[in-house]
Write a protein that holds these residues in place. Structure first.
Motif, PDB file in Angstrom:
ATOM      1  N   PRO A   1       0.830  -1.201   0.000  1.00  0.00           N
ATOM      2  CA  PRO A   1       0.000   0.000   0.000  1.00  0.00           C
ATOM      3  C   PRO A   1       0.870   1.258   0.000  1.00  0.00           C
ATOM      4  CG  PRO A   1      -0.301  -1.257   2.037  1.00  0.00           C
ATOM      5  CD  PRO A   1       0.636  -2.001   1.179  1.00  0.00           C
ATOM      6  N   GLU A   2       0.418   2.229  -0.727  1.00  0.00           N
ATOM      7  CA  GLU A   2       1.107   3.515  -0.818  1.00  0.00           C
ATOM      8  C   GLU A   2       0.775   4.370   0.403  1.00  0.00           C
ATOM      9  OE1 GLU A   2       3.159   4.530  -3.349  1.00  0.00           O
ATOM     10  OE2 GLU A   2       3.007   2.446  -4.009  1.00  0.00           O
ATOM     11  N   ALA A   3       1.629   5.375   0.658  1.00  0.00           N
ATOM     12  CA  ALA A   3       1.414   6.281   1.795  1.00  0.00           C
ATOM     13  C   ALA A   3       0.112   7.058   1.620  1.00  0.00           C
ATOM     14  CB  ALA A   3       2.591   7.237   1.944  1.00  0.00           C
ATOM     15  N   ASP A   4      -0.244   7.398   0.366  1.00  0.00           N
ATOM     16  CA  ASP A   4      -1.469   8.150   0.122  1.00  0.00           C
ATOM     17  C   ASP A   4      -2.725   7.328   0.389  1.00  0.00           C
ATOM     18  OD1 ASP A   4      -0.060  10.376  -0.561  1.00  0.00           O
ATOM     19  OD2 ASP A   4      -0.154  10.022  -2.731  1.00  0.00           O
ATOM     20  N   ASP A   5      -2.603   6.007   0.426  1.00  0.00           N
ATOM     21  CA  ASP A   5      -3.753   5.162   0.703  1.00  0.00           C
ATOM     22  C   ASP A   5      -4.260   5.360   2.124  1.00  0.00           C
ATOM     23  OD1 ASP A   5      -3.618   4.163  -1.837  1.00  0.00           O
ATOM     24  OD2 ASP A   5      -2.550   2.321  -1.254  1.00  0.00           O
ATOM     25  N   TYR A   6      -3.397   5.840   3.025  1.00  0.00           N
ATOM     26  CA  TYR A   6      -3.773   6.021   4.418  1.00  0.00           C
ATOM     27  C   TYR A   6      -4.101   7.480   4.764  1.00  0.00           C
ATOM     28  CZ  TYR A   6      -1.979   1.317   4.918  1.00  0.00           C
ATOM     29  OH  TYR A   6      -1.761  -0.027   4.786  1.00  0.00           O
ATOM     30  N   ALA A   7      -3.968   8.365   3.788  1.00  0.00           N
ATOM     31  CA  ALA A   7      -4.238   9.783   4.034  1.00  0.00           C
ATOM     32  C   ALA A   7      -5.743  10.006   4.191  1.00  0.00           C
ATOM     33  CB  ALA A   7      -3.694  10.625   2.891  1.00  0.00           C
ATOM     34  N   VAL A   8      -6.105  10.692   5.249  1.00  0.00           N
ATOM     35  CA  VAL A   8      -7.508  11.007   5.513  1.00  0.00           C
ATOM     36  C   VAL A   8      -7.596  12.496   5.802  1.00  0.00           C
ATOM     37  CG1 VAL A   8      -9.486  10.530   7.002  1.00  0.00           C
ATOM     38  CG2 VAL A   8      -7.857   8.726   6.504  1.00  0.00           C
ATOM     39  N   SER A   9      -8.583  13.140   5.244  1.00  0.00           N
ATOM     40  CA  SER A   9      -8.732  14.575   5.489  1.00  0.00           C
ATOM     41  C   SER A   9      -9.259  14.816   6.906  1.00  0.00           C
ATOM     42  CB  SER A   9      -9.706  15.187   4.477  1.00  0.00           C
ATOM     43  OG  SER A   9     -11.017  14.734   4.744  1.00  0.00           O
ATOM     44  N   VAL A  10      -9.085  16.041   7.358  1.00  0.00           N
ATOM     45  CA  VAL A  10      -9.568  16.412   8.685  1.00  0.00           C
ATOM     46  C   VAL A  10     -11.087  16.271   8.751  1.00  0.00           C
ATOM     47  CG1 VAL A  10      -9.776  18.316  10.328  1.00  0.00           C
ATOM     48  CG2 VAL A  10      -7.644  17.964   9.102  1.00  0.00           C
ATOM     49  N   GLY A  11     -11.748  16.641   7.668  1.00  0.00           N
ATOM     50  CA  GLY A  11     -13.205  16.498   7.625  1.00  0.00           C
ATOM     51  C   GLY A  11     -13.635  15.045   7.713  1.00  0.00           C
ATOM     52  N   GLY A  12     -12.855  14.174   7.091  1.00  0.00           N
ATOM     53  CA  GLY A  12     -13.164  12.740   7.159  1.00  0.00           C
ATOM     54  C   GLY A  12     -12.999  12.190   8.555  1.00  0.00           C
ATOM     55  N   VAL A  13     -11.938  12.624   9.245  1.00  0.00           N
ATOM     56  CA  VAL A  13     -11.722  12.178  10.622  1.00  0.00           C
ATOM     57  C   VAL A  13     -12.859  12.693  11.506  1.00  0.00           C
ATOM     58  CG1 VAL A  13     -10.220  12.370  12.637  1.00  0.00           C
ATOM     59  CG2 VAL A  13      -9.232  12.009  10.377  1.00  0.00           C
ATOM     60  N   GLY A  14     -13.233  13.973  11.321  1.00  0.00           N
ATOM     61  CA  GLY A  14     -14.332  14.544  12.105  1.00  0.00           C
ATOM     62  C   GLY A  14     -15.645  13.816  11.861  1.00  0.00           C
ATOM     63  N   ALA A  15     -15.920  13.495  10.587  1.00  0.00           N
ATOM     64  CA  ALA A  15     -17.148  12.765  10.257  1.00  0.00           C
ATOM     65  C   ALA A  15     -17.139  11.371  10.883  1.00  0.00           C
ATOM     66  CB  ALA A  15     -17.305  12.671   8.743  1.00  0.00           C
ATOM     67  N   SER A  16     -15.983  10.711  10.859  1.00  0.00           N
ATOM     68  CA  SER A  16     -15.884   9.378  11.465  1.00  0.00           C
ATOM     69  C   SER A  16     -16.109   9.441  12.970  1.00  0.00           C
ATOM     70  CB  SER A  16     -14.517   8.758  11.182  1.00  0.00           C
ATOM     71  OG  SER A  16     -14.343   8.567   9.802  1.00  0.00           O
ATOM     72  N   LEU A  17     -15.493  10.435  13.617  1.00  0.00           N
ATOM     73  CA  LEU A  17     -15.673  10.566  15.059  1.00  0.00           C
ATOM     74  C   LEU A  17     -17.109  10.949  15.408  1.00  0.00           C
ATOM     75  CD1 LEU A  17     -12.333  12.274  16.080  1.00  0.00           C
ATOM     76  CD2 LEU A  17     -13.088   9.975  16.652  1.00  0.00           C
ATOM     77  N   ASN A  18     -17.745  11.743  14.558  1.00  0.00           N
ATOM     78  CA  ASN A  18     -19.149  12.081  14.771  1.00  0.00           C
ATOM     79  C   ASN A  18     -20.003  10.817  14.698  1.00  0.00           C
ATOM     80  OD1 ASN A  18     -21.550  13.520  15.061  1.00  0.00           O
ATOM     81  ND2 ASN A  18     -21.667  13.984  12.879  1.00  0.00           N
ATOM     82  N   TYR A  19     -19.727   9.972  13.712  1.00  0.00           N
ATOM     83  CA  TYR A  19     -20.470   8.724  13.551  1.00  0.00           C
ATOM     84  C   TYR A  19     -20.283   7.820  14.762  1.00  0.00           C
ATOM     85  CZ  TYR A  19     -21.973   4.276  11.579  1.00  0.00           C
ATOM     86  OH  TYR A  19     -22.591   3.085  11.367  1.00  0.00           O
ATOM     87  N   VAL A  20     -19.032   7.719  15.242  1.00  0.00           N
ATOM     88  CA  VAL A  20     -18.741   6.873  16.405  1.00  0.00           C
ATOM     89  C   VAL A  20     -19.414   7.442  17.645  1.00  0.00           C
ATOM     90  CG1 VAL A  20     -16.897   6.112  17.959  1.00  0.00           C
ATOM     91  CG2 VAL A  20     -16.595   5.940  15.490  1.00  0.00           C
ATOM     92  N   SER A  21     -19.385   8.780  17.808  1.00  0.00           N
ATOM     93  CA  SER A  21     -19.935   9.380  19.020  1.00  0.00           C
ATOM     94  C   SER A  21     -21.447   9.225  19.095  1.00  0.00           C
ATOM     95  CB  SER A  21     -19.546  10.852  19.122  1.00  0.00           C
ATOM     96  OG  SER A  21     -20.227  11.607  18.145  1.00  0.00           O
ATOM     97  N   GLU A  22     -22.113   9.085  17.938  1.00  0.00           N
ATOM     98  CA  GLU A  22     -23.558   8.869  17.956  1.00  0.00           C
ATOM     99  C   GLU A  22     -23.895   7.485  18.515  1.00  0.00           C
ATOM    100  OE1 GLU A  22     -24.818   9.503  13.959  1.00  0.00           O
ATOM    101  OE2 GLU A  22     -24.629  11.673  14.099  1.00  0.00           O
ATOM    102  N   ASP A  23     -23.023   6.511  18.231  1.00  0.00           N
ATOM    103  CA  ASP A  23     -23.279   5.141  18.659  1.00  0.00           C
ATOM    104  C   ASP A  23     -22.682   4.815  20.019  1.00  0.00           C
ATOM    105  OD1 ASP A  23     -24.642   4.685  16.348  1.00  0.00           O
ATOM    106  OD2 ASP A  23     -22.914   3.840  15.289  1.00  0.00           O
ATOM    107  N   GLU A  24     -21.584   5.442  20.361  1.00  0.00           N
ATOM    108  CA  GLU A  24     -20.860   5.103  21.584  1.00  0.00           C
ATOM    109  C   GLU A  24     -21.010   6.210  22.616  1.00  0.00           C
ATOM    110  OE1 GLU A  24     -19.535   2.200  21.969  1.00  0.00           O
ATOM    111  OE2 GLU A  24     -19.817   1.563  19.906  1.00  0.00           O
TER     112      GLU A  24
END
Length: 144
Positions: free
Chosen positions: A1-24
């Motif tokens: 896997p390339e280094a860019d395959d693991y790059a996530v935008s700040v908005g993506g991280v925020g959206a993921s944490l928002n999704y997790v916080s709704e369930d947890e």
């Protein structure tokens, strides 16, 4: 896997944490402190503890002085120095006005509780109204 395959935008991280916080429940307001602290001065919404880690605006205090401007033989003070000094002075006036109003309110409550000296009560009320009128004038000056 390339280094860019693991790059996530700040908005993506925020959206993921928002999704997790709704369930947890543990992620909703308790990550990084108690739930009451999750509403911060930088606009983070309440009950979104993860948003404490994301800044929407970076607070930067203005420098107090800007260098003077040289125009030919004349030295002119920078206009931002004038406006910054004006804002600082008017803020100090508002603070002292609010403190004086609070002190008068405390004195009024003491007189009302004791039930004595209605003349002094009316005098304090007039003084409070005068200070409040001056505060409004200062507030308008701060806006211009």
């Amino acid at each position: 896997p390339e280094a860019d395959d693991y790059a996530v935008s700040v908005g993506g991280v925020g959206a993921s944490l928002n999704y997790v916080s709704e369930d947890e429940e543990y992620a909703n307001g308790n990550s990084g402190g108690n739930g009451a602290a999750s509403s911060n001065a930088l606009g983070a919404p309440k009950n979104k503890g993860y948003s404490l880690f994301f800044l929407r605006a970076i607070p930067v205090p203005p420098s107090r002085f800007r260098p003077p401007v040289m125009m030919g033989q004349m030295t002119i003070e920078h206009s931002q120095n004038y406006y910054l000094s004006k804002v600082l002075e008017l803020n100090a006036r508002l603070r002292s006005s609010f403190a004086a109003t609070n002190e008068i309110g405390r004195q009024e409550r003491e007189i009302k509780e004791s039930g004595t000296d209605t003349h002094k009560l009316s005098k304090l009320k007039a003084e409070r109204e005068k200070i409040q009128a001056n505060s409004l004038t200062t507030w308008v000056d701060l806006q211009t």
